[in-house]
Design an enzyme around this catalytic site. Structure first.
Site, PDB file in Angstrom:
ATOM      1  N   ASP A 180       0.870  -1.174   0.000  1.00  0.00           N
ATOM      2  CA  ASP A 180       0.000   0.000   0.000  1.00  0.00           C
ATOM      3  C   ASP A 180       0.911   1.230   0.000  1.00  0.00           C
ATOM      4  O   ASP A 180       1.404   1.626   1.042  1.00  0.00           O
ATOM      5  CB  ASP A 180      -0.887  -0.026   1.247  1.00  0.00           C
ATOM      6  N   GLU A 212      -0.448  10.576   0.683  1.00  0.00           N
ATOM      7  CA  GLU A 212      -1.821  10.065   0.801  1.00  0.00           C
ATOM      8  C   GLU A 212      -2.135   9.650   2.225  1.00  0.00           C
ATOM      9  O   GLU A 212      -3.268   9.825   2.700  1.00  0.00           O
ATOM     10  CB  GLU A 212      -2.011   8.871  -0.143  1.00  0.00           C
ATOM     11  N   GLU A 213      -1.145   9.084   2.909  1.00  0.00           N
ATOM     12  CA  GLU A 213      -1.387   8.487   4.218  1.00  0.00           C
ATOM     13  C   GLU A 213      -1.708   9.509   5.307  1.00  0.00           C
ATOM     14  O   GLU A 213      -2.094   9.136   6.411  1.00  0.00           O
ATOM     15  CB  GLU A 213      -0.183   7.634   4.644  1.00  0.00           C
ATOM     16  N   HIS A 322      -0.358  -1.731   6.318  1.00  0.00           N
ATOM     17  CA  HIS A 322       0.066  -0.839   7.400  1.00  0.00           C
ATOM     18  C   HIS A 322       0.808  -1.594   8.507  1.00  0.00           C
ATOM     19  O   HIS A 322       0.720  -1.235   9.687  1.00  0.00           O
ATOM     20  CB  HIS A 322      -1.118  -0.056   7.973  1.00  0.00           C
TER      21      HIS A 322
END
Length: 358
Positions: A180, A212-213, A322
């Site tokens: 991711d 993005e995170e 994650h």
């Protein structure tokens, strides 16, 4: 077949949120066939050379950053306190290897601290709840001075998991970190490469978005720059096949590309999804549908651009997102790319009018 070296290089690259420079370098290396632009935030725009600027634009999106940490302070004992960059479950952090990148671009290996049972009180043994303020990164030093002078580590330096990519040829399973969303970056590059010699009715522009995170910040910039008419978002999507039975699971390894209908950031375009599913059925491309009660993607920013943008979110199932270690199936990456290619190749005037409602 997808380039395994591309997957290896992208997933191995160091790139926590806000520090995506090494990932950008890999995109540049493998994206030499495209016209590339990099902005001050580390977003990368990739254009096909044959784009004329006179056709509707389809944006291919994926984010380049991975979850990580930033050094917040250095204690007298030489331990690094950290703040998170992106979402972590605190219980997944202790007793793992990390890399700290110092100002000299040197990588220092550290271990996230954990208290052995020998030193835990009875209360600590019974209460397993952890707080990030109790976890430090230990680089094997004994003082703050050693950390700063010998290792060159300073407050503000980035931290990311230390994991080496593996390809298990026996069952075509991949293991690594940052699936991711480096897998999404792979999909942009491979899709655009396959379209280099195709005659298309749309302009294809890739947007490799940073940050993005921490709130889809890069995509807000890339979508403004690209100004798409429609978009495909590629995402390394959290696999749920080890938690649910086959009927409840919506993101399983070796069951194809995930087509996302809904999450916390957007409601999909049913017309675009039906168009994609029909093409998948016609071309025998495996897919699985998902309605997510949690999570988000860059679609949350992109679909609000200009006068609204229909977005198709295609996910590559990735176990243990994650965390340090992820699994994915090579065939799911290939299915994702195959569907994206078919979607773009078949965007004729009638299909565009239907999806765009024009």
């Amino acid at each position: 077949m997808v380039d395994i070296n591309l997957i290896r290089d992208l997933t191995n690259a160091f790139g926590p949120t806000g520090f995506e420079d090494d990932v950008v370098d890999v995109v540049k290396k493998y994206g030499q066939a495209f016209q590339l632009e990099v902005d001050a935030m580390n977003n990368v725009i990739a254009r096909l050379a044959k784009n004329t600027g006179k056709k509707p634009v389809i944006m291919l999106d994926a984010h380049t950053d991975e979850v990580g940490f930033m050094v917040q302070a250095i204690t007298s004992k030489g331990l690094l306190s950290i703040v998170n960059l992106g979402g972590w479950d605190v219980t997944n952090i202790p007793a793992h290897k990390f890399l700290i990148k110092n100002r000299n671009n040197e990588f220092i290996t550290g271990i996230s601290t954990s208290k052995p049972p020998h030193f835990q009180t009875d209360v600590e043994k019974q209460n397993s709840k952890l707080n990030l303020t109790e976890i430090f990164i230990d680089v094997g030093a004994t003082s703050r001075q050693e950390v700063m002078e010998d290792f060159g580590i300073q407050i503000g330096d980035p931290v990311a998991p230390k994991v080496a990519f593996e390809y298990h040829q026996k069952n075509d399973i991949l293991l690594g970190k940052a699936f991711d969303n480096r897998l999404g970056c792979v999909c942009i590059l491979e899709t655009m490469k396959a379209l280099l010699t195709k005659q298309l009715n749309v302009e294809v522009i890739g947007g490799f978005a940073a940050q993005e995170e921490v709130g889809m910040r890069g995509a807000q910039v890339t979508s403004q720059l690209i100004s798409p008419d429609l978009a495909i978002v590629f995402e390394g999507s959290p696999a749920d096949d080890v938690y649910y039975d086959e009927f409840k699971a919506q993101c399983s390894l070796k069951k194809g590309v995930q087509i996302r209908h809904f999450d916390q950031s957007y409601v999909s375009s049913p017309t675009f999804i039906n168009y994609a599913k029909q093409l998948a059925d016609d071309n025998h491309i495996k897919y699985q549908s998902a309605v997510r009660s949690k999570g988000s993607t860059n679609a949350g920013k992109i679909h609000l651009t200009n006068q609204a943008v229909p977005v198709l979110v295609l996910g590559i199932p990735s176990r243990y997102a994650h965390t340090h270690y992820n699994y994915c199936a090579l065939e799911d990456i290939e299915a994702t790319i195959a569907l994206a290619i078919k979607v773009i190749e078949n965007l004729n005037q009638a299909a565009l009018a239907k999806i765009l409602k024009k």
